[in-house]
Design an enzyme around this catalytic site. Structure first.
Site, short mmCIF file in Angstrom:
data_model
loop_
_atom_site.label_atom_id
_atom_site.label_comp_id
_atom_site.label_asym_id
_atom_site.label_seq_id
_atom_site.Cartn_x
_atom_site.Cartn_y
_atom_site.Cartn_z
N GLU A 119 -1.31 -8.77 -2.06
CA GLU A 119 -1.17 -8.48 -0.63
C GLU A 119 -2.57 -8.47 -0.01
O GLU A 119 -3.05 -7.43 0.44
CB GLU A 119 -0.43 -7.17 -0.39
CG GLU A 119 0.03 -7.08 1.07
CD GLU A 119 0.60 -5.74 1.45
OE1 GLU A 119 1.21 -5.67 2.52
OE2 GLU A 119 0.43 -4.76 0.70
N HIS A 185 0.67 -9.39 7.83
CA HIS A 185 -0.62 -8.82 8.25
C HIS A 185 -1.29 -9.84 9.17
O HIS A 185 -2.41 -10.28 8.94
CB HIS A 185 -1.49 -8.49 7.03
CG HIS A 185 -1.14 -7.18 6.41
ND1 HIS A 185 -1.65 -5.98 6.86
CD2 HIS A 185 -0.32 -6.86 5.38
CE1 HIS A 185 -1.18 -4.99 6.13
NE2 HIS A 185 -0.35 -5.49 5.22
N HIS A 206 6.81 -7.15 4.84
CA HIS A 206 7.31 -5.95 5.54
C HIS A 206 7.51 -6.22 7.04
O HIS A 206 6.76 -5.78 7.90
CB HIS A 206 6.49 -4.70 5.29
CG HIS A 206 5.00 -4.80 5.36
ND1 HIS A 206 4.31 -5.39 6.40
CD2 HIS A 206 4.05 -4.34 4.50
CE1 HIS A 206 3.02 -5.29 6.19
NE2 HIS A 206 2.83 -4.67 5.04
N ASP A 261 7.38 -0.59 -0.56
CA ASP A 261 5.98 -0.50 -0.10
C ASP A 261 5.42 0.89 -0.35
O ASP A 261 4.59 1.39 0.41
CB ASP A 261 5.86 -0.88 1.37
CG ASP A 261 4.41 -1.18 1.78
OD1 ASP A 261 3.60 -1.51 0.90
OD2 ASP A 261 4.10 -1.06 2.98
#
EC number: 3.5.1.25
Length: 370
Positions: A119, A185, A206, A261
């Site tokens: 990530e 992100h 997410h 997460d």
């Protein structure tokens, strides 16, 4: 070994028996169908958490890590398989952590890893969330290819902000190696995100969190929700995503799957902690950065299933599939966790209140409530 109770199958719940031997399910027998046996124990597939950073003080990106302890604690979340999630840090640290887990992967005696998810560090500095900005980089295929050369398919998934220079070539190279590309992100516009999707990116990281909000004339990366062959992640701890947004997502995209997460603060008391070099405060079930933004979750994945079911978003069997079969499918695996003849006997047993009673991994009892 034979277990009897409410069997959570992919398409329904029945009252019956599951028989397993030598690590595999050998038979499913229906005893009663469509009757109320809610007072009996429920039997479901083990869960697959494809996005988890840690728990109980452990963080995959940090050195202080007991593999065996982590592996057994994770069983208490109903999780029997997972991806080792490593957040943005230096190249040296990323390599070191992957090498450590790869060489010691047989020491995961409870829940077992199916690979690694990076990530970062190829993310947007404007949407870095709880990741350290000083380590953020442009897409670097050579680094990932070097990891792939040494660790092969253990490198399962890599995150990318699609607006970054070089993202198209990066996506093509990773997909050529069958490495899953997740988008997030990110402050990307729709066009850049769609280009990476068409080149093979298939997962939304997410969803709704750490990405540019949807606008009616400028949908951005969230416009991908309507695309075919996109698998959106969902953290459903009732903090990261509102119930209406969760309903909207799951109705618009049936490929939505559940993640936790979770970070190192899961199972820890309220207090002050460090996560990825940043200060985190855990209070009343939430872990927050100094700016008040969420730093990750304290969610047990089984509780995510429970929340989806109790909030009326999905039926119980569909909620389980979101955290097992669909999550596996999104990452290129067969659905080997479902209650089906021939599948691995990864099985969890719980009561009507979702209190976990037993966890089996490949037919071996690994956790039992005291």
């Amino acid at each position: 070994m034979i277990l009897e109770g409410n069997l959570i199958l992919k398409d329904r719940i029945i009252y019956g028996k599951v028989d397993f031997s030598s690590g595999k399910i050998v038979d499913i027998k229906i005893l009663k169908d469509r009757e109320d046996y809610s007072d009996k124990l429920y039997i479901g597939p083990g869960l697959f958490d494809s996005h988890i950073h840690g728990l109980a003080g452990y963080d995959f990106s940090e050195d202080n890590f007991s593999i065996e302890d982590f592996s057994n604690r994770l069983l208490k979340c109903g999780v029997t398989r997972f991806l080792i999630t490593i957040k943005t840090s230096s190249y040296d640290n990323i390599y070191k952590r992957i090498k450590y887990f790869y060489e010691n992967r047989e020491k995961f005696t409870g829940s077992k890893p199916l690979g690694v998810f990076l990530e970062g560090p190829f993310i947007s500095s404007s949407y870095s969330g709880s990741q350290e900005g000083k380590y953020i980089k442009k897409p670097d295929p050579s680094f990932i290819l070097d990891l792939y050369k040494e660790f092969g398919s253990f490198i399962n998934k890599v995150l990318l902000a699609p607006e970054l220079e070089g993202s198209e070539e990066f996506t093509k190279i990773l997909k050529d190696k069958k490495i899953n590309v997740s988008l997030g992100h990110s402050g990307s516009n729709y066009s850049d995100a769609k280009t990476c999707k068409d080149l093979g990116a298939s997962i939304l990281n997410h969803t709704f969190n750490a990405m540019r909000p949807y606008k009616n004339r400028d949908p951005g990366i969230l416009g991908l929700i309507l695309e075919d062959n996109i698998y959106p992640e969902l953290i459903y701890d009732r903090n990261h995503v509102d119930i209406i947004s969760a309903k909207l997502l799951t109705r618009l995209n049936p490929n939505t799957f559940l993640i936790s997460d979770s970070i190192k603060t899961l199972f820890l008391p309220d207090g002050n902690y460090k996560f990825g070099g940043l200060d985190v405060v855990k209070k009343n079930g939430k872990s927050l950065l100094k700016n008040g933004k969420l730093a990750g979750s304290n969610l047990k994945l089984l509780d995510g299933v429970k929340n989806i079911y109790e909030d009326g978003i999905k039926s119980l069997n569909d909620a389980f599939y979101m955290a097992s079969g669909m999550a596996l499918k999104a990452h290129g695996f067969d659905d080997f966790l479902g209650l089906k003849k021939g599948n691995f006997a990864d099985i969890i047993v719980f009561d009507k209140n979702f209190n976990l009673k037993k966890v089996y991994v490949e037919g071996v009892l690994k956790y039992e409530e005291n």
